[in-house]
Design an enzyme around this catalytic site. Structure first.
Site, PDB file in Angstrom:
ATOM      1  N   THR A 167      26.271   2.535  34.622  1.00 42.74           N
ATOM      2  CA  THR A 167      26.374   3.663  33.698  1.00 42.74           C
ATOM      3  C   THR A 167      27.751   3.724  33.046  1.00 42.74           C
ATOM      4  O   THR A 167      28.772   3.435  33.679  1.00 42.74           O
ATOM      5  CB  THR A 167      26.087   4.975  34.444  1.00 42.74           C
ATOM      6  N   GLY A 206      29.173   5.417  42.342  1.00 47.35           N
ATOM      7  CA  GLY A 206      29.648   5.940  43.611  1.00 47.35           C
ATOM      8  C   GLY A 206      30.429   4.889  44.370  1.00 47.35           C
ATOM      9  O   GLY A 206      30.008   3.736  44.478  1.00 47.35           O
ATOM     10  N   GLU A 461      20.284   7.447  39.401  1.00 45.00           N
ATOM     11  CA  GLU A 461      19.297   6.374  39.214  1.00 45.00           C
ATOM     12  C   GLU A 461      18.231   6.733  38.179  1.00 45.00           C
ATOM     13  O   GLU A 461      17.085   6.310  38.285  1.00 45.00           O
ATOM     14  CB  GLU A 461      18.628   6.020  40.553  1.00 45.00           C
TER      15      GLU A 461
END
Length: 720
Positions: A167, A206, A461
């Site tokens: 992303t 993350g 996701e």
């Protein structure tokens, strides 16, 4: 399950002593509630351990799951609500390494089932979950054997820590629109990596912020000015002293509403060069001479593998996380008494008996709806994971002959299910929090923190709406194939009715007549499944036929799609509710223990009938007003029948007190003692006056306060 020195106790396999607790008198140190939950457990009509074995997959798996959840139980989570963000991140690394290093050193790779237990039952959330859940699987699925020999062992043994950098600041679900570039330099046989503008900065991975040493980077592959779409590259972020490498700007994006043990990061790359063989080359590669080559033995459909694995796990995890919130809410609703049992006859006045709030029908509706949903999601996640595991095993056995035809169907289904389950599970957790009243707002309740940490998964996701539209695209395709007389995927077999060009699901004569003639009929899971099938048929027919009509009028695909996107989202959502109910009903058929069929059948029927009640427009006309009345009465009866089993149905998950981390959801029911202990432990109570007193002191009238103090005194009992 005796309590130790922790606020919320420790876990041990339930013993006879846990079920034989005498009633204690209320006192300054005792809330008098320890007898309540044992009495509730005695009301159950089935043996809880049998249901535990069913959820886990058998006694051996129960033993394995208890071991997985127990490995880190030496770490006390009850003080987590008081620590800082920096401490959260540091604690995650300390505890994860402390628990897992001895296994990692042996090259142990947890199975998908074990990963699910770790993520669903662990309070030690953070970067390493993504390292093993995303980075390692990406190496396994996208690297060649030669590359795995270099990268896999260090990753598995935690010698390096990785994240998945896909992303971007300005791009998310539209992967083809990613702006990060990897340009091949033939002279040096290197890829030159750049995030060329502000919107192309990698954002949200993350573990990227502070923990990761490496990343699996998604970037647009460019060779001699020709773009070949996105590929995945391994890029090193930090040196041996954990400092960013030249050309690498990496950091953390800041506090989030929850899940703050995971440091979410950003990444900016400026003319960073990596070797050619750091491109993951299992499915495609660039030769030293600069020729782009696709692996002829590679099946493009297997590219779904990592995504499917993650999404199927998220469906089951949604069920387990929601089940934690429901466990807390059910236990608290049994312990919390409010409203006199006999409001007219109260011989003891204010000390007269009160009702457990779980005895109120409105409370049952709110909580049991979430209980049924949790079980439905768990069984659905198991089914999806099982189907994916079969395909993955076949591919690993023989990539050239493996039947991968079901992967597109699984991809579309998992997209819709992930979207629905994560969002509705988060909403269910918040409903459970509200069912716990004011105490539910405390972080010590466990349920508020659970909701805040989990709520982010609705966009992780894949955004909910984007994924639902992916599912809808599959459903429109199935509608068109049904219209053309072609076979339809089994998950959407109800669309075969659309082969008749004049078929309309709103014409009662075109549907199989509804024969439901009693309340009992609406308590039958198979009958309820049939009603949801009609709801799905109508929703998909409405959206797909509208899209086809708009396309026939000359509108482009994007124009037609956008013009009916609200209907398409409703179609996907309704289809997924039907699919979940269907998977749940199928699970009931596979249960060999007759003592479990009835309690789980009630939950399945409640899941479906509540959907019918709350979305009656989808089946109006198919069900008559009298049948709608039967449905409502069935819900009322199901709530009353589930009530005696409520505590046992949540106990079956065996969430430890250390996992729930809840003062109001303790296994032993000593809620008020735990709330008081947690309050006393607040760091704000360590100092009087408090830090802000220096701002308050100048405005207070000390003379007035000093004078009034004389009128108040403390006299110990018996000393007056």
């Amino acid at each position: 399950m005796a309590s130790g020195g922790r606020f919320f106790g420790t876990w041990g396999e339930p013993t006879e002593a846990d079920n034989n607790v005498t009633r204690e008198a209320e006192s300054p140190t005792c809330g008098g509630t320890a007898h309540i939950l044992p009495a509730e457990r005695a009301r159950s009509g089935f043996e809880t351990l049998r249901l535990t074995h069913l959820l886990d997959g058998g006694p051996k798996w129960t033993a394995k799951r208890r071991w997985v959840w127990g490995v880190g139980d030496e770490y006390d989570n009850s003080g987590n609500i008081f620590i800082s963000r920096e401490q959260q991140v540091a604690q995650h690394v300390e505890r994860f390494v402390g628990v897992h290093q001895k296994f990692a050193d042996r090259g142990y790779i947890p199975s998908d089932k074990e990963l699910l237990w770790m993520t669903s039952g662990g309070k030690n959330q953070g970067a390493f979950g993504l390292h093993y859940g995303a980075f390692v699987p990406t190496i396994m699925s996208q690297c060649t054997d030669e590359q795995k020999a270099v990268w896999l062992l260090p990753a598995v043994t935690m010698k390096i820590v990785g994240c998945l950098a896909q992303t971007e600041l300005g791009h998310g679900s539209n992967v083809r629109g990613l702006q990060t570039t990897a340009v091949y330099d033939r002279d040096t046989q290197e890829f030159v990596l750049n995030t060329p503008n502000l919107r192309s900065i990698k954002w949200w991975p993350g573990g990227l912020g502070k923990t990761s040493t490496h990343a699996a980077l998604y970037a647009q592959l460019i060779v001699d000015g020709v773009e070949y779409g996105f590929s995945t590259f391994i890029v090193q972020l930090r040196d041996e002293n954990h400092r960013p490498l030249p050309g690498v700007e990496v950091g953390e994006v800041g506090p989030k509403m929850g899940d703050n043990g995971t440091e979410t990061g950003f990444l900016r790359l400026t003319d960073v060069r990596i070797p050619r063989d750091w491109m993951m080359m299992k499915h495609q590669q660039v030769t030293p001479e600069g020729k782009y080559v696709r692996n002829p033995k590679s099946n493009s459909k297997i590219a779904y593998a990592t995504m499917l694995s993650i999404r199927s796990g998220m469906v089951a995890s949604a069920g387990y996380r929601l089940a934690q919130a429901v466990t807390i809410a059910v236990r608290y609703a049994c312990v919390r008494h409010q409203g006199f049992a006999d409001p007219v006859n109260t011989p003891q006045g204010r000390l007269s008996a009160e009702n457990p709030i779980l005895d109120y029908q409105t409370h049952q509706y709110r909580i049991f709806k979430q209980l049924a949903t949790a079980y439905a999601y768990v069984f659905t996640g198991k089914f999806v994971s099982s189907e994916f595991s079969k395909v993955k095993a076949a591919f690993q056995a023989d990539p050239e002959t493996a039947d991968l035809s079901s992967l597109p169907v699984m991809h579309a289904t998992s997209a819709g299910l992930k979207a629905l389950c994560t969002v509705f599970a988060a909403a269910g957790m918040e409903e459970c929090r509200k069912c716990c009243g004011g105490h539910g707002a405390l972080l010590a309740s466990g349920v508020s923190q659970l909701y805040m940490d989990y709520n982010l998964y609705g966009t992780a996701e894949g955004d909910q709406i984007i994924l639902e539209l992916q599912c809808a695209r599959f459903l429109v395709k199935m509608f068109r194939e049904a219209r053309a007389g072609k076979p339809v995927a089994s998950i959407a077999s109800y669309l075969t009715a659309c082969r008749d060009p004049v078929f309309s699901p709103w014409n009662p004569t075109h549907l199989r007549p509804s024969t439901l003639a009693s309340v009992a009929d609406f308590k039958n899971p198979e009958n309820v499944r049939g009603i949801l099938e009609v709801a799905a048929l109508r929703a998909v027919f409405n959206a797909a036929s509208r899209f086809v009509a708009l396309s026939a009028q000359g509108k482009s695909f994007p124009e037609a799609w956008n013009a009916c996107s609200v209907d398409l989202v409703n179609a996907a959502r309704t289809h997924c509710h039907f699919a979940i109910c269907s998977f749940f009903a199928d699970e009931l058929k596979n249960i060999s223990d007759p003592t479990l069929v009835a309690p789980l059948g009630r939950l399945c029927a409640l899941f479906g009938t509540i959907f019918v009640k709350e979305n009656f427009g989808n089946v109006a006309g198919y069900l008559s007003p009298s049948q709608a009345g039967y449905c409502d009465e069935a819900i009322r009866e199901l709530l009353a029948e589930i009530r005696p089993d409520a505590v046992a149905l949540t106990d079956a998950f065996e969430f430890t007190d250390n996992i729930l981390n809840s003062a109001i959801g303790k296994f032993d029911g000593r809620v008020y003692e735990a709330l008081y202990a947690a309050a006393k432990a607040s760091p704000l109570n360590n100092k009087d006056p408090f830090e802000g007193y220096k701002y308050l002191e100048p405005v207070l009238d000390k003379d007035f306060i000093r004078e009034q103090k004389k009128h108040m005194r403390h006299v110990p009992r018996g000393k007056l």
